[in-house]
Design a protein around this motif. Structure first.
Motif, PDB file in Angstrom:
ATOM      1  N   ILE A 124       0.839  -1.207   0.000  1.00 48.31           N
ATOM      2  CA  ILE A 124       0.000   0.000   0.000  1.00 48.31           C
ATOM      3  C   ILE A 124       0.868   1.249   0.000  1.00 48.31           C
ATOM      4  O   ILE A 124       0.600   2.236  -0.706  1.00 48.31           O
ATOM      5  N   VAL A 125       1.952   1.205   0.768  1.00 51.31           N
ATOM      6  CA  VAL A 125       2.836   2.376   0.809  1.00 51.31           C
ATOM      7  C   VAL A 125       3.486   2.619  -0.540  1.00 51.31           C
ATOM      8  O   VAL A 125       3.597   3.759  -1.020  1.00 51.31           O
ATOM      9  N   PHE A 182       2.282   1.736  -3.452  1.00 48.02           N
ATOM     10  CA  PHE A 182       1.257   2.221  -4.372  1.00 48.02           C
ATOM     11  C   PHE A 182       0.987   3.715  -4.154  1.00 48.02           C
ATOM     12  O   PHE A 182       0.880   4.484  -5.118  1.00 48.02           O
ATOM     13  N   LEU A 183       0.894   4.101  -2.892  1.00 44.85           N
ATOM     14  CA  LEU A 183       0.647   5.521  -2.609  1.00 44.85           C
ATOM     15  C   LEU A 183       1.817   6.380  -3.079  1.00 44.85           C
ATOM     16  O   LEU A 183       1.629   7.506  -3.567  1.00 44.85           O
ATOM     17  N   PHE A 184       3.045   5.854  -2.940  1.00 42.01           N
ATOM     18  CA  PHE A 184       4.214   6.633  -3.381  1.00 42.01           C
ATOM     19  C   PHE A 184       4.204   6.820  -4.890  1.00 42.01           C
ATOM     20  O   PHE A 184       4.447   7.917  -5.413  1.00 42.01           O
ATOM     21  N   ALA A 188       1.558   6.637  -6.853  1.00 42.12           N
ATOM     22  CA  ALA A 188       0.444   7.510  -7.211  1.00 42.12           C
ATOM     23  C   ALA A 188       0.800   8.973  -6.985  1.00 42.12           C
ATOM     24  O   ALA A 188       0.488   9.845  -7.805  1.00 42.12           O
ATOM     25  N   ALA A 189       1.471   9.265  -5.859  1.00 39.46           N
ATOM     26  CA  ALA A 189       1.874  10.653  -5.604  1.00 39.46           C
ATOM     27  C   ALA A 189       2.890  11.122  -6.625  1.00 39.46           C
ATOM     28  O   ALA A 189       2.876  12.275  -7.079  1.00 39.46           O
ATOM     29  N   THR A 203       1.090  11.754  -9.853  1.00 35.40           N
ATOM     30  CA  THR A 203       0.291  12.987  -9.744  1.00 35.40           C
ATOM     31  C   THR A 203       1.184  14.215  -9.845  1.00 35.40           C
ATOM     32  O   THR A 203       0.832  15.219 -10.480  1.00 35.40           O
TER      33      THR A 203
END
Length: 212
Positions: free
Chosen positions: A167-168, A170-172, A174-175, A178
């Motif tokens: 999850i971490v 994936f969030l990295f 995605a950020a 973005t």
């Protein structure tokens, strides 16, 4: 005629006949009855004699005025009353004083205390000592220890740890994507990041011409 018999400190006595009216008592020379004693105030008390009887009034003296041992401010006198002006004692007589005066009353005798020893208590024979008791004879056999299952107090987090790492990541990503998208959008003034990336990649791929 009422009289006062004073018993002075040196053991002598003085008799004074009271006249109708006021009679002042004190150490000051202007008093009618002068008592030369340090415990007597300058203007110690006033004795009033009239047709109703005789009264004595204390004049806020330092050591007080007493009648029959009780400190008073004002009291009516009866025949035989004992007065105290400081350390000077006097006896009031409603009439003339007895001939020869009156002796100073002796202090009350202290009763003799007789010590009575307590009765002797015969000694009590102590019982013979009993034989020591061996408590090991009746001691139960020790119980066998039970197997102890050790259980960890912390839950198994191995699987949840891997999921958290994914999850971490994936969030990295995605950020990161973005951020690239917003930067491209700002530099190209509204360009589409993804379509531009696809276009650039398609231009860089060499075209293969297939001849029949």
């Amino acid at each position: 005629m009422a009289t006062l018999v004073f018993h002075l400190e040196e053991g002598s006595s003085m008799t004074h006949a009271l006249e109708p009216g006021f009679t002042t008592v004190g150490r000051h020379p202007d008093s009618i009855i002068v008592l030369d004693c340090p415990s007597v105030s300058g203007h110690h008390a006033i004795i009033e004699l009239d047709e109703n009887g005789c009264t004595v009034s204390d004049q806020q003296s330092s050591n007080g005025t007493r009648v029959n041992g009780v400190t008073i401010e004002e009291a009516k006198l009866n025949d035989g009353d004992r007065l105290g002006f400081g350390d000077i004692q006097a006896v009031f007589h409603a009439g003339e004083a007895p001939s020869g005066g009156e002796e100073t009353p002796a202090a009350p005798a202290v009763p003799e205390v007789i010590f009575v020893p307590p009765p002797e208590v015969p000694p009590v024979d102590s019982p013979p000592p009993s034989a020591p008791v061996d408590y090991r004879k009746n001691r139960p056999a020790p119980a066998k220890p039970r197997a102890v299952r050790r259980v960890s107090g912390y839950p198994d987090t191995s699987e949840s740890g891997c999921l958290t790492a994914l999850i971490v990541m994936f969030l990295f990503l995605a950020a990161f994507a973005t951020g690239l998208y917003m930067r491209h959008y700002k530099e190209t003034e509204g360009g589409n990041f993804f379509s531009d990336i696809v276009g650039k990649l398609s231009n860089q791929v060499p075209k293969i011409k297939i001849e029949k």
